[in-house]
Design an enzyme around this catalytic site. Structure first.
Site, PDB file in Angstrom:
ATOM      1  N   LEU A   1       8.151  -7.470  -4.458  1.00  0.00           N
ATOM      2  CA  LEU A   1       7.510  -6.161  -4.463  1.00  0.00           C
ATOM      3  C   LEU A   1       8.502  -5.039  -4.214  1.00  0.00           C
ATOM      4  O   LEU A   1       9.412  -5.165  -3.393  1.00  0.00           O
ATOM      5  CB  LEU A   1       6.450  -6.095  -3.362  1.00  0.00           C
ATOM      6  N   HIS A   2       8.271  -3.938  -4.906  1.00  0.00           N
ATOM      7  CA  HIS A   2       8.889  -2.679  -4.504  1.00  0.00           C
ATOM      8  C   HIS A   2       8.218  -2.248  -3.194  1.00  0.00           C
ATOM      9  O   HIS A   2       7.023  -2.503  -2.996  1.00  0.00           O
ATOM     10  CB  HIS A   2       8.646  -1.627  -5.591  1.00  0.00           C
ATOM     11  N   PRO A   3       8.929  -1.592  -2.293  1.00  0.00           N
ATOM     12  CA  PRO A   3       8.312  -1.182  -1.017  1.00  0.00           C
ATOM     13  C   PRO A   3       7.022  -0.395  -1.167  1.00  0.00           C
ATOM     14  O   PRO A   3       6.113  -0.534  -0.354  1.00  0.00           O
ATOM     15  CB  PRO A   3       9.415  -0.343  -0.356  1.00  0.00           C
TER      16      PRO A   3
END
Length: 351
Positions: free
Chosen positions: A232-234
């Site tokens: 995941l991207h943050p």
């Protein structure tokens, strides 16, 4: 923050300035809200038509909701009625292939990615954005999960039994994606942000036309690309955790752009839907046994959702003056409610 000051409502064409502000604050990888006023205006017009249309649902509908706090827009979320309505909806499916040699007595289990369109026709949750100062509040729960009550309330508008949501994968501040650089860019000859702009925000068919139809052996990719698969991207962590608690599964599919996880579930298996009740509104304030719930009311074009205290009654809801005013409730009207805190499968099994 008073939870009853939160209100989820359909977006309209008049919300273009608010949506432009949201799009400008989004990062690369959230391609469903392009930073283009003309495209955003078309998106709002399509959403408005989807909410208001009395025709039989075609699957082309796309709904967009805005979240207000005390009258100010602080977030958005959306639903596409049928993923890949105009074209097939492509993903990579995680699979494992076993290769072996009897002579050498060696077997190897190889991780592969297969281009597929398994999720074509699924209902797609899209466009989640919440302003950072609201991330640690109850606002994201309402913003994400009220969509599930909308789907439940207007089930005839959604033909697909499955619901999916694409989570943004790994990319840096300039929009560089290690997976796209290793795979997509080899065939598409464009950077990740350029590909998103050309495809008008995650259009799968345009990208898939140039992608290899043979399996991609993950072990042959550069290490940064391998590590990024399913990560995941943050900015995706918060919406991912909400959907994970609902019961979405995460291991089968990844996005063809950045290999972010695509989560999938059946509507009737989701915690909010299983716990939802339909109640008739009565006058009066909630009793001492009341607990915080999502409360949704209205038709499609007049849909509203907020948070309110709801008692244990299985037939009626004493909405309280503030919730009744915010949702425009009348005595006898039916509303859908679901607990703000829902039990997971593990918690239910332990009871």
């Amino acid at each position: 923050m008073n939870p009853t000051e939160l209100l989820l409502r359909p977006a309209t064409s008049a919300d273009l300035p608010a949506l432009e502000r949201i799009a400008a604050r989004s990062v690369h990888g959230i391609g469903s809200l392009p930073q283009d006023p003309a495209k955003l205006s078309r998106r709002l017009a399509h959403a408005e038509q989807s909410f208001q249309s009395e025709d039989v649902a075609s699957g082309e509908e796309s709904y967009l909701f805005l979240l207000e706090h005390a009258g100010r827009v602080v977030g958005c979320s959306g639903i596409a009625a049928s993923a890949g309505f105009h074209d097939r909806f492509y993903s990579y499916r995680n699979e494992f292939m076993v290769h072996g040699s009897r002579g050498l007595r060696v077997t190897r289990r190889m991780h592969t990615l297969h281009l597929c369109h398994d999720l074509t026709g699924a209902t797609l949750l899209t466009s989640f954005y919440i302003e950072p100062e609201y991330e640690a509040t109850v606002a994201p729960e309402l913003l994400s999960r009220a969509r599930l009550l909308f789907i439940r309330r207007f089930a005839d508008r959604f033909a697909g039994a499955r619901i999916a949501a694409e989570m943004p994968g790994v990319s840096d501040e300039q929009g560089h994606s290690p997976f796209w650089s290793a795979v997509g860019e080899r065939f598409f000859r464009m950077s990740y942000p350029e590909a998103e702009r050309v495809s008008e925000g995650r259009s799968k068919s345009l990208i898939a036309d140039l992608m290899p139809r043979t399996p991609i052996y993950v072990g042959l990719l550069p290490p940064p690309a391998q590590v990024s698969i399913g990560q995941l991207h943050p900015v995706g962590e918060l919406p991912f955790q909400i959907l994970f608690r609902e019961g979405f599964e995460t291991d089968t599919y990844v996005d063809v752009f950045d290999a972010g996880p695509t989560v999938v579930a059946h509507l009737d298996q989701l915690a909010t839907v299983r716990a939802a009740r339909r109640l008739a509104v009565t006058s009066g304030e909630p009793g001492p046994a009341a607990a915080w719930h999502l409360v949704a009311a209205g038709g499609r074009a007049s849909f509203r959702a907020t948070l309110g205290l709801v008692g244990p009654s299985t037939t009626t809801l004493r909405s309280g003056a503030e919730v009744a005013r915010r949702l425009g409730l009348q005595s006898g009207e039916e509303v859908d409610v679901a607990p703000l805190v829902v039990a997971t499968d593990d918690e239910e099994g332990a009871q």
